[in-house]
Design an enzyme around this catalytic site. Structure first.
Site, short mmCIF file in Angstrom:
data_model
loop_
_atom_site.label_atom_id
_atom_site.label_comp_id
_atom_site.label_asym_id
_atom_site.label_seq_id
_atom_site.Cartn_x
_atom_site.Cartn_y
_atom_site.Cartn_z
N CYS A 1 -52.82 38.60 -12.74
CA CYS A 1 -52.56 39.89 -12.11
C CYS A 1 -52.73 41.00 -13.16
CB CYS A 1 -51.14 39.91 -11.54
SG CYS A 1 -49.87 39.96 -12.83
N GLU B 1 -48.63 32.64 -17.11
CA GLU B 1 -49.42 33.01 -18.30
C GLU B 1 -48.69 34.04 -19.16
OE1 GLU B 1 -49.79 33.90 -15.16
OE2 GLU B 1 -51.61 35.08 -14.84
#
Ligand code: ZN
Length: 171
Positions: free
Chosen positions: A87, A59
Site C-alpha cells: 500500500c 512488510e
C-alpha cells in the site's frame, strides 16, 4: 528460470509461510520477508487486528525488524518480499528505508502503490527509486486471500443463520 528467479520464488515461499501464520491468527493473510545480501534478516506477517495497530502490515513490520537486526535505518542492499502489492504507507517506507528492490505476489487493485493505483517506486519527485518485480507466486498469494475471505463470509453466514434459526436447531 534463472538463478535470480529461483531465489525470488524461494524467498517468496517464506513470505507465503508468514501469510499462513497470519490466517491462523484470524488476520488477513499477508506475509513478508526481508533479504539482505543473500541472508534473511526479518520475516513478519500482518498483525493489524492482534496488535490493534494500523501500521502492522507484514512488510512494514518486516522492514522495521530488518533495520533493528542490521542496526541501521537504511535498508540499502535489501530486497523486500511480500505476498500482496504494498500500500502507500508500506511503499512509502520502502522509499524512506532506501530499499534496493521489492518483489511482490498478487497485485492489489484496491490499494497497490507499486504499479497498480500508484507507482511510488519510480517517482522522480521522491529522493529514492527502487526496482520492483511483480507477480512472483501471485496465484498462491491470491488464493490464500480468497480462501480467507470465503471462510470468513461462510462463518458470518452460519452465525446469522444460527442466530435467526429456531431454538434447538443449533448443535
Ligand atoms: Zn501496507
Amino acid at each position: 528460470m534463472d538463478a535470480g528467479e529461483k531465489n525470488d520464488e524461494r524467498y517468496m515461499r517464506l513470505a507465503l509461510e508468514e501469510a499462513e501464520l497470519a490466517a491462523a491468527e484470524g488476520e488477513v493473510p499477508i506475509g513478508a520477508a526481508v533479504v539482505c545480501d543473500g541472508r534473511v534478516v526479518a520475516r513478519a506477517h500482518n498483525r493489524r487486528e492482534t496488535d490493534a495497530d494500523p501500521s502492522a502490515h507484514a512488510e512494514f513490520s518486516a522492514m522495521v525488524a530488518a533495520a533493528r537486526e542490521l542496526g541501521r535505518w537504511r535498508l540499502t542492499g535489501c530486497t523486500v518480499y511480500v505476498t500482496l502489492e504494498p500500500c502507500l504507507m508500506c511503499a512509502g517506507l520502502m522509499v524512506n528505508a532506501r530499499v534496493d528492490r521489492c518483489v511482490y505476489g498478487a497485485a492489489d487493485p484496491k490499494g497497490g502503490a507499486l504499479g497498480t493505483l500508484y507507482d511510488v517506486s519510480h517517482d522522480p519527485r521522491l529522493n529514492h527509486e527502487f526496482e520492483v518485480t511483480p507477480g512472483v507466486l501471485a496465484d498462491e498469494a491470491a488464493e490464500l486471500l480468497r480462501a480467507f475471505f470465503r471462510a470468513r463470509r461462510d462463518a458470518r453466514r452460519a452465525a446469522r443463520a444460527a442466530a435467526g434459526g429456531p431454538p434447538g436447531e443449533c448443535e
